[in-house]
Design an enzyme around this catalytic site. Structure first.
Site, short mmCIF file in Angstrom:
data_model
loop_
_atom_site.label_atom_id
_atom_site.label_comp_id
_atom_site.label_asym_id
_atom_site.label_seq_id
_atom_site.Cartn_x
_atom_site.Cartn_y
_atom_site.Cartn_z
CD GLU A 1 -3.30 -2.28 7.67
OE1 GLU A 1 -2.18 -2.48 7.23
OE2 GLU A 1 -3.98 -1.28 7.38
N GLY B 1 2.59 2.62 10.71
CA GLY B 1 3.52 3.72 10.49
C GLY B 1 4.28 4.15 11.73
CG HIS C 1 -5.82 2.05 5.32
ND1 HIS C 1 -5.37 3.04 6.16
CD2 HIS C 1 -4.81 1.16 5.20
CE1 HIS C 1 -4.12 2.76 6.51
NE2 HIS C 1 -3.76 1.63 5.94
CG ASN D 1 -1.68 1.23 1.46
OD1 ASN D 1 -1.77 2.07 0.57
ND2 ASN D 1 -2.25 1.38 2.65
CD GLU E 1 -2.90 5.73 6.74
OE1 GLU E 1 -2.89 5.72 5.51
OE2 GLU E 1 -1.96 5.25 7.43
CB SER F 1 5.39 -1.30 11.98
OG SER F 1 4.99 0.05 12.21
CE LYS G 1 -0.16 3.36 4.78
NZ LYS G 1 -0.06 3.52 6.24
P1 PGA Z 1 2.89 0.59 7.60
O1 PGA Z 1 1.40 0.76 7.00
O2 PGA Z 1 3.43 -0.71 7.06
O3 PGA Z 1 3.65 1.78 7.08
O4 PGA Z 1 2.77 0.57 9.06
C1 PGA Z 1 0.56 -0.34 6.88
C2 PGA Z 1 -0.76 0.10 6.31
O5 PGA Z 1 -1.28 1.13 6.74
O6 PGA Z 1 -1.35 -0.56 5.44
#
Ligand code: PGA
Length: 253
Positions: free
Chosen positions: A164, A170, A94, A9, A96, A210, A11
């Site tokens: 997640e 992140g 997601h 992903n 976010e 992460s 983003k």
């Molecule tokens: P990250 O994001 O691996 O940067 O923690 C995962 C995600 O939000 O899909």
């Protein structure tokens, strides 16, 4: 038999030029890895250019969001009809999107139904916030996200769930493999009550938050965990290829 799946992903990162370059950096190596389904989810604006690059490869394309309506006065949105024929997967719900764009379980549910109606495979993201985790509410939150997100969705193997935990996204602070596997087991139980045991066993459930080349082994060695949704590390060719390679090696045995 659930085929392992690794999804990148990206983003809101990469211009079209950068996205194309990143694909060039990883494609040959990714393409050769067998036994793992590989999916890249770049920003909308790069989808068509990347579709062309992936066309003779084993690497598949996904998107990070979509609207639930087929067309209409929804300025700035992208509809399922526009994505059909370009990508196979669509990340929905997601954290976010939920956190910064106000997506509720009801909105996510409409999007899931629209994706399936149009032959796109949804990747439904669920996960709890840090305070919810600390208050022991993880299962309650996740059960709600699954039951409402999948309301009126008939059992299908053509979707994926990604667990997640929001506190792990992140932050560099991943969950540990056992914690993640326990929650994923809970998700599969929830699903078997909502659908049925066989449908729950057939569905792939990923861990995300992460994930890197250094910790993927911890997650993928858990039989409950079928793969990973990778954010930051999917923007680095070396790291992403290593994640897919390790997944292939560990799940093969
Ligand atoms: P990250 O994001 O691996 O940067 O923690 C995962 C995600 O939000 O899909």
């Amino acid at each position: 038999m659930r085929i392992p799946l690794i999804v990148g992903n990206w983003k809101m990162n990469t211009t079209v030029t950068e996205a194309t370059r990143l694909v060039h950096e990883m494609l040959d190596r990714l393409d050769k890895i067998e036994g793992v389904e590989k999916v890249l989810c770049p920003p909308f604006i790069s989808l068509v250019a990347i579709q062309e690059l992936l066309k003779d490869s084993s690497v598949k394309l996904g998107t990070q969001n979509m609207h639930s309506e087929a067309k209409g006065a929804f300025t700035g949105e992208v509809s399922p009809l526009m994505l059909v024929g370009i990508c196979e997967f669509v990340i929905l719900g997601h954290s976010e999107r939920r956190q910064y764009f106000g997506e509720t379980d009801e909105i996510v549910n409409k999007k899931i139904l629209a994706a399936l109606r149009n032959g796109l495979k949804p990747i439904l993201c669920v996960g709890e916030k840090l305070d919810e985790n600390e208050a022991g509410k993880t299962e309650e939150i996740i059960a709600r996200q699954i039951n409402q997100g999948l309301s009126n969705v008939a059992p299908t193997p053509d979707m994926v769930i990604a667990y997640e935990p929001i506190w792990a996204i992140g932050t560099g602070k991943a969950a540990n493999g056992e914690q993640a596997a326990a929650t994923i087991k809970f998700i599969r139980n929830t699903l078997s009550k909502l659908w049925n045991e066989n449908a729950a066993q057939d569905l792939r459930i990923l861990y995300g938050g992460s994930v890197t080349g250094s910790n993927i082994g911890e997650f993928i060695s858990q039989p409950e965990i079928d793969g990973a949704l990778v954010g930051g590390a999917s923007l680095k060719a070396e790291d992403f290829v290593s994640i897919v390679e390790q997944t292939a090696a560990i799940k093969r045995v």
